[in-house]
Design a protein around this motif. Sequence first.
Motif, PDB file in Angstrom:
ATOM      1  N   LYS A 176      21.405 -84.117   2.720  1.00 46.86           N
ATOM      2  CA  LYS A 176      21.925 -85.499   3.330  1.00 46.86           C
ATOM      3  C   LYS A 176      21.010 -86.477   3.690  1.00 46.86           C
ATOM      4  O   LYS A 176      21.192 -87.339   4.060  1.00 46.86           O
ATOM      5  N   THR A 177      19.754 -86.125   3.103  1.00 46.33           N
ATOM      6  CA  THR A 177      18.660 -86.916   3.440  1.00 46.33           C
ATOM      7  C   THR A 177      18.181 -87.865   2.353  1.00 46.33           C
ATOM      8  O   THR A 177      18.045 -87.292   1.030  1.00 46.33           O
ATOM      9  N   PRO A 178      18.122 -89.133   2.468  1.00 41.35           N
ATOM     10  CA  PRO A 178      17.702 -90.132   1.374  1.00 41.35           C
ATOM     11  C   PRO A 178      16.211 -89.577   1.023  1.00 41.35           C
ATOM     12  O   PRO A 178      15.321 -89.219   1.843  1.00 41.35           O
ATOM     13  N   TRP A 179      16.036 -89.943  -0.303  1.00 38.71           N
ATOM     14  CA  TRP A 179      14.740 -89.424  -1.020  1.00 38.71           C
ATOM     15  C   TRP A 179      13.296 -90.045  -0.104  1.00 38.71           C
ATOM     16  O   TRP A 179      12.566 -89.445   0.115  1.00 38.71           O
ATOM     17  N   TRP A 180      13.601 -91.262   0.072  1.00 40.96           N
ATOM     18  CA  TRP A 180      12.401 -92.051   0.793  1.00 40.96           C
ATOM     19  C   TRP A 180      12.032 -91.383   2.023  1.00 40.96           C
ATOM     20  O   TRP A 180      11.036 -91.766   2.606  1.00 40.96           O
ATOM     21  N   LYS A 181      12.940 -90.803   2.919  1.00 45.17           N
ATOM     22  CA  LYS A 181      12.746 -90.369   4.180  1.00 45.17           C
ATOM     23  C   LYS A 181      11.567 -89.136   4.363  1.00 45.17           C
ATOM     24  O   LYS A 181      10.535 -89.107   4.948  1.00 45.17           O
ATOM     25  N   GLU A 182      11.766 -88.235   3.163  1.00 50.51           N
ATOM     26  CA  GLU A 182      10.521 -87.121   2.927  1.00 50.51           C
ATOM     27  C   GLU A 182       9.375 -87.434   1.932  1.00 50.51           C
ATOM     28  O   GLU A 182       8.539 -86.538   1.629  1.00 50.51           O
ATOM     29  N   ALA A 183       9.482 -88.695   1.559  1.00 47.57           N
ATOM     30  CA  ALA A 183       8.526 -89.246   0.592  1.00 47.57           C
ATOM     31  C   ALA A 183       7.151 -89.619   0.934  1.00 47.57           C
ATOM     32  O   ALA A 183       7.046 -90.008   2.301  1.00 47.57           O
ATOM     33  N   VAL A 184       6.125 -89.390   0.230  1.00 49.19           N
ATOM     34  CA  VAL A 184       4.972 -90.026   0.581  1.00 49.19           C
ATOM     35  C   VAL A 184       4.487 -91.322  -0.428  1.00 49.19           C
ATOM     36  O   VAL A 184       4.724 -91.088  -1.393  1.00 49.19           O
TER      37      VAL A 184
END
Length: 568
Positions: free
Chosen positions: A13-21
């Motif tokens: 459910k999480t867009p990639w950019w939320k957990e990206a560095v």
Amino acid sequence: MGSVNDTSLCVGKTPWWKEAVFYQVYPASFKDTNNDGWGDIPGLIAKIDYLHDLGVDCVWLSPMFESPQKDMGYDISDYQAVFSRYGTLSDVDYLISACHTRGMKLILDLVVNHTSDQHPWFQESRSSKTNPKRDWYMWKPARYDANGNRMPPTNWRSYFAGPTWTWDEHTQEYYLHLYDTSQPDLNWENPECRKAIYDEAMRFWLDRGVDGFRIDTVNKYSKRVDFPDAPVTMPGETDQPAPEMWCNGPRIHEFIREMNEQVLAPYNAVSVGELSNTPLPEQVLPYVSAAAKELDMVFEFSTIRLGTGGPFHGKYLYREFPLSELKQYVATWQQWLEGTDGWHTVFCENHDNGRAVSRFGDDSTAEAWEASAKTIALWQATLTGTIFLYQGQEIGMVNMPKDWPIEAEYKDVESLNFYKEAKASGDVERIRKTEEGLRILARDHSRIPMQWDASPNSGFTKEYSGLFVHGAFRPVLQEDETLFVYVKDDQGFEEGDVQAEKRRKALVVMNFSGKPANLQEHNLDVAATPGCKHGEERLLVTTLRKKDMSSMEAGTLRPWESRVYLSF
């Protein structure tokens, strides 16, 4: 195809950019491959494996477009060309490919509040009052005082000191510029101008494969077109601060929704906006609410602006601030999203500010530098939101030496303008305070060359993203001026994504001082030895070197030492 906060590119459910560095590269000072004194895109390509090994998911490349470089590339004269010292279009294409083959992404700086005065659009606009592009910029006739002296259309003061209006002798009108005189503001009220921006500055690069944009000055596109004078808040000065005339203006959300609908969403492009002069959470949420379909994230600057004297007249009149003030800002911007559909960024450095270790830590000795740099890194890594790093932050780069002369070594247009204004005042104390402030806060500090002799670095893995990236923030000991303490709880914003039996909490304990801190005095009874348990707690990480960990004391933090305890 998609929309802002699109889920088609999500993991679960999480867009990639939320957990990206994200990692910001300032090309002029990152890596020079041809020994001409300027960093270049081949230099970034040469170090792409370094960034990949560091754990970077997305590179943010600051402006590399064709430019006279009056404001280090934020004065663009051609959106579709590359400044020759940085390389070529082919180099950018190769960079895009180099990122993508490593599973990384690339975003560019989108600078569309203004252009260079050398941009063909402005050259046409100023050629005559009847030119079709005249209305692509903001032109106004002069005003005259009682004695017939020519005056600018308003009394607005620019960000770089002086008026926001410059007289054009050829067409006998003033043009608006919120920044330098060489950076005329585009007129977003003109639909043809907006279409050209979408086509030439955005789709051109998205079609080449870039993954989105950091959007410069994103809340300044809509101005007060009735052009009233600003209230006098600086008595005795001709030009007055007037951010209320151009920040969060009457049509700003309309403009950004249109940008998303026409460009960002069809390309599933990530967007992070620079949102200045917007200090209240209720002002920020409309920009990042998923339902609003405007931007994915924004940079809000209350925390990083601590110590400055404000964005206008006294910006570089540095003021000391207590740790409790820093903690209050952090708590506000960590907790404001709870119960909303918005998202937040985590950062303490960028190209517009002094280095974090020199501002929030202690660079007075090698020992204090190392300890405080690690504590600042731990602080950032345990906050909720998407992490943005600035080049050199991972090796604890600090400000320029304090004995470097300002007139010889400082190059930034803003720094020099404020310094010249202070000197012109003849006020010895103002000059002294401005010099002191520049040595702490100036943009020049973040723009000196990247130091490539750094040692290897390490950090948190994705194993704890649910807790640190998404977890709820709960402040502890907010009034204490030595310890910075909070709890992260993954029963936070996205409870449906975490199974109940796997829910965890983390206690983050940081000593933001150069003196030992007794934890038991604050009823913080925590374990000391790595891997051991104290009740249901265990030490997850400490900023101490391995050789010093055998002598850790359960109840005492060394100067600038920090720890994270995990509980199940």
